[in-house]
Design a protein around this motif. Structure first.
Motif, PDB file in Angstrom:
ATOM      1  N   TYR A   1      -9.696  -1.960  24.619  1.00  0.00           N
ATOM      2  CA  TYR A   1     -11.057  -1.845  24.103  1.00  0.00           C
ATOM      3  C   TYR A   1     -11.242  -2.796  22.923  1.00  0.00           C
ATOM      4  CZ  TYR A   1      -9.262   0.847  20.100  1.00  0.00           C
ATOM      5  OH  TYR A   1      -8.605   1.240  18.953  1.00  0.00           O
ATOM      6  N   ASP A   2     -12.496  -2.957  22.522  1.00  0.00           N
ATOM      7  CA  ASP A   2     -12.821  -3.729  21.324  1.00  0.00           C
ATOM      8  C   ASP A   2     -12.994  -2.756  20.167  1.00  0.00           C
ATOM      9  OD1 ASP A   2     -13.069  -6.533  22.171  1.00  0.00           O
ATOM     10  OD2 ASP A   2     -14.623  -5.755  23.493  1.00  0.00           O
ATOM     11  N   ASP A   3     -12.131  -2.874  19.170  1.00  0.00           N
ATOM     12  CA  ASP A   3     -12.137  -1.947  18.040  1.00  0.00           C
ATOM     13  C   ASP A   3     -13.173  -2.374  17.002  1.00  0.00           C
ATOM     14  OD1 ASP A   3     -11.463   0.104  16.355  1.00  0.00           O
ATOM     15  OD2 ASP A   3      -9.703  -0.899  15.513  1.00  0.00           O
ATOM     16  N   ILE A   4     -14.434  -2.310  17.400  1.00  0.00           N
ATOM     17  CA  ILE A   4     -15.531  -2.696  16.513  1.00  0.00           C
ATOM     18  C   ILE A   4     -16.802  -1.998  16.991  1.00  0.00           C
ATOM     19  CG2 ILE A   4     -16.014  -4.765  17.871  1.00  0.00           C
ATOM     20  CD1 ILE A   4     -16.983  -6.114  15.324  1.00  0.00           C
ATOM     21  N   LYS A   5     -17.620  -1.588  16.051  1.00  0.00           N
ATOM     22  CA  LYS A   5     -18.896  -0.950  16.380  1.00  0.00           C
ATOM     23  C   LYS A   5     -20.003  -1.640  15.587  1.00  0.00           C
ATOM     24  CE  LYS A   5     -16.979   3.582  17.486  1.00  0.00           C
ATOM     25  NZ  LYS A   5     -17.009   5.023  17.166  1.00  0.00           N
ATOM     26  N   PRO A   6     -21.147  -1.887  16.254  1.00  0.00           N
ATOM     27  CA  PRO A   6     -21.386  -1.683  17.683  1.00  0.00           C
ATOM     28  C   PRO A   6     -20.601  -2.670  18.536  1.00  0.00           C
ATOM     29  CG  PRO A   6     -23.219  -2.858  16.715  1.00  0.00           C
ATOM     30  CD  PRO A   6     -22.324  -2.470  15.577  1.00  0.00           C
ATOM     31  N   HIS A   7     -20.325  -2.282  19.757  1.00  0.00           N
ATOM     32  CA  HIS A   7     -19.605  -3.157  20.666  1.00  0.00           C
ATOM     33  C   HIS A   7     -20.424  -4.426  20.894  1.00  0.00           C
ATOM     34  CE1 HIS A   7     -17.676  -4.689  24.273  1.00  0.00           C
ATOM     35  NE2 HIS A   7     -16.711  -3.799  24.121  1.00  0.00           N
TER      36      HIS A   7
ATOM     37  N   LYS B   1     -14.365   9.651  26.161  1.00  0.00           N
ATOM     38  CA  LYS B   1     -15.428  10.047  25.240  1.00  0.00           C
ATOM     39  C   LYS B   1     -16.313  11.158  25.800  1.00  0.00           C
ATOM     40  CE  LYS B   1     -15.608   5.464  23.116  1.00  0.00           C
ATOM     41  NZ  LYS B   1     -16.453   4.293  22.777  1.00  0.00           N
TER      42      LYS B   1
ATOM     43  N   HIS C   1     -22.928  -4.347  23.718  1.00  0.00           N
ATOM     44  CA  HIS C   1     -24.138  -3.565  23.458  1.00  0.00           C
ATOM     45  C   HIS C   1     -25.072  -4.332  22.533  1.00  0.00           C
ATOM     46  CE1 HIS C   1     -22.549  -0.271  25.704  1.00  0.00           C
ATOM     47  NE2 HIS C   1     -21.533  -0.091  24.889  1.00  0.00           N
ATOM     48  N   GLU C   2     -24.497  -5.086  21.595  1.00  0.00           N
ATOM     49  CA  GLU C   2     -25.328  -5.960  20.764  1.00  0.00           C
ATOM     50  C   GLU C   2     -26.014  -7.009  21.622  1.00  0.00           C
ATOM     51  OE1 GLU C   2     -24.154  -7.068  16.533  1.00  0.00           O
ATOM     52  OE2 GLU C   2     -22.192  -6.824  17.497  1.00  0.00           O
TER      53      GLU C   2
ATOM     54  N   SER D   1     -16.403 -10.713  20.853  1.00  0.00           N
ATOM     55  CA  SER D   1     -15.888  -9.763  21.847  1.00  0.00           C
ATOM     56  C   SER D   1     -14.383  -9.843  22.028  1.00  0.00           C
ATOM     57  CB  SER D   1     -16.582  -9.979  23.200  1.00  0.00           C
ATOM     58  OG  SER D   1     -16.167 -11.180  23.797  1.00  0.00           O
TER      59      SER D   1
END
Length: 214
Positions: free
Chosen positions: A15-21, A193, A24-25, A86
């Protein structure tokens, strides 16, 4: 009896350890969402069906299909989200590597992913993926995306087992589980989730997979 396990990649093992993904941005900047399955497939079709050396052109194709003006500033922002952001924060889930190594002792293990060529390259660089899996099937290498049954057939042929001897595990209920089962695999949803609270045939972590391997 299960002899092989096919895993999805993103949202399942890594996964990408960042929010927002960043994805989705990307969608939000053009007024869409990956909850819209048709938009997800449009995105994958333009970026994941072949090795994409010209990300900007692929993004312009997406904007053209959506009838969105490809303004320079917007295109640059979208290129940054996909080509840079990403892949900056890629991580394995804490239960990924230990369980893959454990499962390989008794089962063939495959990776089946709708994927960008550049993101898989970064994943391989960090985790030496080719040493972990017996079989790797990537959309940009075979020119197919899930849920096209031909991509499941390619995976099956490489594994060298029968359909009913394969368990497919992923976080996408349609592409991984339902369509995998329609092809003839046994399906198992990895719902980290709890996005599908009413779906019964699922696990919340890889630690729970062993109860489904008989």
């Amino acid at each position: 009896m299960i002899k092989a396990i096919v895993f999805d990649c993103w949202g399942t093992l890594f996964y990408d350890d960042i929010k927002p993904h960043p994805f989705h941005e990307f969608a939000g900047k053009i007024g869409h969402s990956f909850r819209d399955y048709s938009f997800l497939k449009l995105f994958e079709r333009n970026l994941m069906l072949e090795k994409c050396d010209d990300i900007e052109s692929a993004i312009r194709d997406i904007l053209r299909e959506l009838k969105i003006e490809p303004k320079r500033e917007l295109v640059d922002e979208l290129v940054y989200l996909l080509a840079v952001k990403s892949v900056e924060y890629i991580k394995a889930y804490p239960d990924t590597l230990v369980n893959l190594n454990k499962l390989r002792q008794n089962f063939k293990v495959a990776l089946l992913s709708n994927d960008f060529s550049w993101s898989f390259g970064k994943l391989e660089e960090r985790y030496n993926i080719k040493e972990i899996f017996d079989v790797i099937v990537l959309s940009h290498e075979v020119g197919l995306i899930k849920p096209n049954p031909k991509i499941y057939q390619i995976t099956l042929d490489k594994l060298g087992v029968k359909k009913e001897e394969v368990l497919i595990v992923g976080d996408n209920l349609k592409d991984d589980v339902i369509e995998g089962e329609n092809f003839g695999f046994r399906g198992l949803l990895l719902d980290r989730k709890n996005k599908y609270p009413k779906y019964i045939n699922k696990i919340k972590s890889l630690e729970e997979i062993y109860d489904h391997l008989k």
